[in-house]
Design a protein around this motif. Structure first.
Motif, PDB file in Angstrom:
ATOM      1  N   GLY A 174      23.147   4.296   7.461  1.00 15.55           N
ATOM      2  CA  GLY A 174      24.511   4.642   7.105  1.00 15.55           C
ATOM      3  C   GLY A 174      24.603   5.399   5.798  1.00 15.55           C
ATOM      4  O   GLY A 174      25.644   5.393   5.136  1.00 15.55           O
ATOM      5  N   GLY A 175      23.510   6.062   5.448  1.00 20.00           N
ATOM      6  CA  GLY A 175      23.491   6.852   4.231  1.00 20.00           C
ATOM      7  C   GLY A 175      23.136   6.075   2.981  1.00 20.00           C
ATOM      8  O   GLY A 175      23.165   6.630   1.877  1.00 20.00           O
ATOM      9  N   THR A 176      22.765   4.789   3.122  1.00 19.45           N
ATOM     10  CA  THR A 176      22.494   3.976   1.938  1.00 19.45           C
ATOM     11  C   THR A 176      21.046   4.044   1.472  1.00 19.45           C
ATOM     12  O   THR A 176      20.764   3.777   0.306  1.00 19.45           O
ATOM     13  N   ALA A 177      20.113   4.373   2.354  1.00 23.73           N
ATOM     14  CA  ALA A 177      18.692   4.340   1.992  1.00 23.73           C
ATOM     15  C   ALA A 177      18.351   5.391   0.947  1.00 23.73           C
ATOM     16  O   ALA A 177      18.780   6.539   1.035  1.00 23.73           O
ATOM     17  N   VAL A 178      17.578   4.975  -0.038  1.00 25.86           N
ATOM     18  CA  VAL A 178      17.019   5.900  -1.029  1.00 25.86           C
ATOM     19  C   VAL A 178      15.515   5.888  -0.813  1.00 25.86           C
ATOM     20  O   VAL A 178      14.848   4.875  -1.042  1.00 25.86           O
ATOM     21  N   MET A 179      14.986   6.994  -0.362  1.00 26.38           N
ATOM     22  CA  MET A 179      13.566   7.066  -0.046  1.00 26.38           C
ATOM     23  C   MET A 179      12.732   7.035  -1.321  1.00 26.38           C
ATOM     24  O   MET A 179      13.119   7.592  -2.346  1.00 26.38           O
ATOM     25  N   LEU A 180      11.581   6.391  -1.249  1.00 23.97           N
ATOM     26  CA  LEU A 180      10.740   6.189  -2.418  1.00 23.97           C
ATOM     27  C   LEU A 180       9.333   6.749  -2.217  1.00 23.97           C
ATOM     28  O   LEU A 180       8.804   6.723  -1.106  1.00 23.97           O
ATOM     29  N   THR A 181       8.758   7.207  -3.314  1.00 21.16           N
ATOM     30  CA  THR A 181       7.344   7.586  -3.339  1.00 21.16           C
ATOM     31  C   THR A 181       6.682   6.904  -4.541  1.00 21.16           C
ATOM     32  O   THR A 181       5.827   7.469  -5.205  1.00 21.16           O
ATOM     33  N   THR A 182       7.104   5.695  -4.811  1.00 24.63           N
ATOM     34  CA  THR A 182       6.627   4.936  -5.970  1.00 24.63           C
ATOM     35  C   THR A 182       5.108   4.783  -5.935  1.00 24.63           C
ATOM     36  O   THR A 182       4.548   4.421  -4.896  1.00 24.63           O
ATOM     37  N   PRO A 183       4.415   5.036  -7.041  1.00 28.05           N
ATOM     38  CA  PRO A 183       2.960   4.840  -7.067  1.00 28.05           C
ATOM     39  C   PRO A 183       2.582   3.415  -6.680  1.00 28.05           C
ATOM     40  O   PRO A 183       3.254   2.453  -7.072  1.00 28.05           O
ATOM     41  N   VAL A 211       0.827  -1.212   0.000  1.00 26.10           N
ATOM     42  CA  VAL A 211       0.000   0.000   0.000  1.00 26.10           C
ATOM     43  C   VAL A 211       0.857   1.257   0.000  1.00 26.10           C
ATOM     44  O   VAL A 211       0.329   2.370   0.041  1.00 26.10           O
ATOM     45  N   GLY A 212       2.159   1.079  -0.054  1.00 21.40           N
ATOM     46  CA  GLY A 212       3.050   2.236  -0.106  1.00 21.40           C
ATOM     47  C   GLY A 212       4.501   1.820  -0.043  1.00 21.40           C
ATOM     48  O   GLY A 212       4.834   0.804   0.573  1.00 21.40           O
ATOM     49  N   ALA A 213       5.352   2.591  -0.686  1.00 19.80           N
ATOM     50  CA  ALA A 213       6.786   2.325  -0.666  1.00 19.80           C
ATOM     51  C   ALA A 213       7.455   3.099   0.465  1.00 19.80           C
ATOM     52  O   ALA A 213       6.962   4.145   0.901  1.00 19.80           O
ATOM     53  N   THR A 214       8.573   2.593   0.941  1.00 23.79           N
ATOM     54  CA  THR A 214       9.340   3.302   1.963  1.00 23.79           C
ATOM     55  C   THR A 214      10.725   3.672   1.426  1.00 23.79           C
ATOM     56  O   THR A 214      11.010   4.837   1.183  1.00 23.79           O
ATOM     57  N   ALA A 215      11.568   2.681   1.200  1.00 30.70           N
ATOM     58  CA  ALA A 215      12.922   2.966   0.735  1.00 30.70           C
ATOM     59  C   ALA A 215      13.500   1.738   0.058  1.00 30.70           C
ATOM     60  O   ALA A 215      12.996   0.624   0.203  1.00 30.70           O
ATOM     61  N   ILE A 216      14.545   1.968  -0.690  1.00 31.33           N
ATOM     62  CA  ILE A 216      15.342   0.879  -1.229  1.00 31.33           C
ATOM     63  C   ILE A 216      16.761   1.068  -0.705  1.00 31.33           C
ATOM     64  O   ILE A 216      17.237   2.195  -0.575  1.00 31.33           O
ATOM     65  N   TYR A 217      17.404  -0.035  -0.354  1.00 31.03           N
ATOM     66  CA  TYR A 217      18.758   0.016   0.186  1.00 31.03           C
ATOM     67  C   TYR A 217      19.693  -0.543  -0.885  1.00 31.03           C
ATOM     68  O   TYR A 217      19.834  -1.753  -1.036  1.00 31.03           O
ATOM     69  N   PRO A 218      20.311   0.335  -1.665  1.00 30.80           N
ATOM     70  CA  PRO A 218      21.014  -0.094  -2.881  1.00 30.80           C
ATOM     71  C   PRO A 218      22.162  -1.066  -2.640  1.00 30.80           C
ATOM     72  O   PRO A 218      22.831  -1.046  -1.605  1.00 30.80           O
ATOM     73  N   LEU A 219      22.355  -1.919  -3.643  1.00 32.24           N
ATOM     74  CA  LEU A 219      23.509  -2.801  -3.714  1.00 32.24           C
ATOM     75  C   LEU A 219      24.502  -2.117  -4.634  1.00 32.24           C
ATOM     76  O   LEU A 219      24.145  -1.724  -5.757  1.00 32.24           O
ATOM     77  N   GLY A 220      25.734  -1.967  -4.161  1.00 37.35           N
ATOM     78  CA  GLY A 220      26.673  -1.119  -4.888  1.00 37.35           C
ATOM     79  C   GLY A 220      27.818  -1.844  -5.566  1.00 37.35           C
ATOM     80  O   GLY A 220      28.222  -2.939  -5.165  1.00 37.35           O
ATOM     81  N   LEU A 221      28.356  -1.195  -6.613  1.00 36.01           N
ATOM     82  CA  LEU A 221      29.549  -1.645  -7.326  1.00 36.01           C
ATOM     83  C   LEU A 221      30.709  -0.765  -6.886  1.00 36.01           C
ATOM     84  O   LEU A 221      30.612   0.469  -6.917  1.00 36.01           O
ATOM     85  N   TYR A 222      31.818  -1.389  -6.486  1.00 33.29           N
ATOM     86  CA  TYR A 222      32.962  -0.659  -5.949  1.00 33.29           C
ATOM     87  C   TYR A 222      34.230  -1.010  -6.735  1.00 33.29           C
ATOM     88  O   TYR A 222      34.354  -2.100  -7.299  1.00 33.29           O
ATOM     89  N   SER A 223      35.164  -0.070  -6.746  1.00 34.61           N
ATOM     90  CA  SER A 223      36.436  -0.295  -7.408  1.00 34.61           C
ATOM     91  C   SER A 223      37.528   0.504  -6.725  1.00 34.61           C
ATOM     92  O   SER A 223      37.296   1.629  -6.271  1.00 34.61           O
ATOM     93  N   THR A 224      38.716  -0.093  -6.637  1.00 33.84           N
ATOM     94  CA  THR A 224      39.874   0.642  -6.119  1.00 33.84           C
ATOM     95  C   THR A 224      40.782   1.091  -7.265  1.00 33.84           C
ATOM     96  O   THR A 224      41.805   1.732  -7.032  1.00 33.84           O
ATOM     97  N   GLN A 225      40.396   0.747  -8.490  1.00 27.70           N
ATOM     98  CA  GLN A 225      41.204   1.093  -9.660  1.00 27.70           C
ATOM     99  C   GLN A 225      40.562   2.163 -10.540  1.00 27.70           C
ATOM    100  O   GLN A 225      41.273   2.903 -11.230  1.00 27.70           O
ATOM    101  N   TYR A 226      39.242   2.244 -10.513  1.00 25.13           N
ATOM    102  CA  TYR A 226      38.545   3.157 -11.411  1.00 25.13           C
ATOM    103  C   TYR A 226      37.532   3.999 -10.632  1.00 25.13           C
ATOM    104  O   TYR A 226      36.842   3.495  -9.756  1.00 25.13           O
ATOM    105  N   GLU A 227      37.471   5.272 -10.976  1.00 28.31           N
ATOM    106  CA  GLU A 227      36.581   6.180 -10.274  1.00 28.31           C
ATOM    107  C   GLU A 227      35.192   6.230 -10.893  1.00 28.31           C
ATOM    108  O   GLU A 227      34.239   6.660 -10.251  1.00 28.31           O
ATOM    109  N   ASN A 228      35.066   5.769 -12.124  1.00 28.04           N
ATOM    110  CA  ASN A 228      33.791   5.796 -12.817  1.00 28.04           C
ATOM    111  C   ASN A 228      33.582   4.501 -13.587  1.00 28.04           C
ATOM    112  O   ASN A 228      34.564   3.870 -14.036  1.00 28.04           O
ATOM    113  N   VAL A 229      32.333   4.114 -13.763  1.00 26.35           N
ATOM    114  CA  VAL A 229      32.019   2.914 -14.525  1.00 26.35           C
ATOM    115  C   VAL A 229      32.561   3.032 -15.944  1.00 26.35           C
ATOM    116  O   VAL A 229      33.063   2.054 -16.521  1.00 26.35           O
ATOM    117  N   GLU A 230      32.479   4.235 -16.508  1.00 26.58           N
ATOM    118  CA  GLU A 230      32.916   4.444 -17.889  1.00 26.58           C
ATOM    119  C   GLU A 230      34.406   4.162 -18.073  1.00 26.58           C
ATOM    120  O   GLU A 230      34.867   3.869 -19.182  1.00 26.58           O
TER     121      GLU A 230
END
Length: 300
Positions: free
Chosen positions: A272-281, A112-131
């Motif tokens: 810890g700063g990971t939550a992305v709040m949602l207002t998804t219909p 009946v309503g969204a709250t948040a998504i807690y993202p799964l992340g990609l990390y690298s010690t060699q590259y600063e950007n995916v590109e």
């Protein structure tokens, strides 16, 4: 991996903020109204001591709604309690978990309503950007089935790989279209993806291992995109019984959660700063639930 094991793994890997387990609250009658027109709504949660709940309860009281939190000690309890009318709502799970519960138990609980998504992340010690990741490089992903599927969707959203049919919450590495993908993918135990960073271009790291690896969530170079339909099944939700899907008080409680700045700040801080709040219909949440349940049914 057997289908039964796959479903069990999905249940074991909810994308929720780590919380302390507490004893279950006593069951009792569901919602009730008082002579002062203050309505009481019981919400089943796992971790009622999380700081944002106190803020939320106070915000609801300001709107004339008394929220009674019913705390459960593990994830197996809130859905049966909701189905049996011991609570009016619950808020502890994402869509995939609810879909699996409904299919396994012949229930029709609904978001009946969204709250948040807690993202799964990609990390690298060699590259600063995916590109910057070169074509043909190797990226590590966790090999437990539910996190593997989610990791592959993250890589796809970052344009590093392409999955047959667009992928799903049950995708495996065999579904990678190598001819259309920029990188090679290797599976590792979830505890090892972080330590693999010196040897691979990048790695998907479960939230539980970010801090231990000396990284922070903000170091991610890619993560779930809440606007990507493939990420929607990992959205956490308020759930209700089907007959209560249009309950106006419940809609108000969702609005309070989504639109109260103090609640938002507390949820993000607790994550810890990971939550992305949602207002998804809600219609999108319901459609996602239906899709995931159909996928489960197809697997038998």
């Amino acid at each position: 991996m057997k289908k039964t094991s796959l479903k069990k793994s999905i249940l074991a890997s909810l994308a929720v903020v780590p919380i302390a387990a507490l004893l279950a609250g006593c069951a009792g009658p569901a919602s009730e109204s008082t002579e002062s027109e203050t309505e009481t709504v019981k919400i089943g949660v796992v971790g009622a001591s999380d700081p944002y709940w106190e803020i939320y309860v106070d915000a609801a009281a300001d709107e004339g709604i008394t929220v009674e939190l019913v705390d459960f000690s593990d994830y197996n309890q809130p859905n049966p309690a909701l189905a049996e009318g011991e609570v009016d709502l619950n808020q502890f799970q994402h869509i995939i978990y609810l879909a699996d519960y409904n299919e396994a138990n012949g229930q029709d609980l609904v978001p009946v309503g969204a709250t948040a998504i807690y993202p799964l992340g990609l990390y690298s010690t060699q590259y600063e950007n995916v590109e910057d990741i070169p074509d043909g490089a190797t990226v590590a992903v966790p090999n437990d089935p539910s996190n593997l599927a989610r990791a592959l969707l993250v890589l796809q959203s970052a344009d590093l790989i392409t999955l047959d049919g667009g992928g799903s919450a049950y995708s495996t590495i065999s579904e990678i279209d190598e001819a259309e993908s920029r990188v090679k993918v290797t599976e590792l135990d979830p505890t090892l993806t972080a330590t693999s960073l010196p040897d691979v271009a990048a790695a998907i790291i479960n939230n539980d291992f970010i801090v231990d690896s000396g990284l922070e969530a903000t170091d991610a170079i890619a993560q779930d995109d809440p606007s990507d339909p493939n990420a929607l099944p990992y959205a956490n939700i308020f759930a209700a019984r089907a007959e209560d899907k249009d309950n106006e008080t419940f809609k108000k409680l969702v609005e309070i959660y989504q639109n109260t700045p103090a609640v938002t700040e507390a949820v993000i801080e607790h994550s810890g700063g990971t939550a992305v709040m949602l207002t998804t219909p809600v219609d999108d949440l319901v459609a996602s639930l239906k899709t995931v349940q159909e996928q489960i049914a197809e697997q038998g």
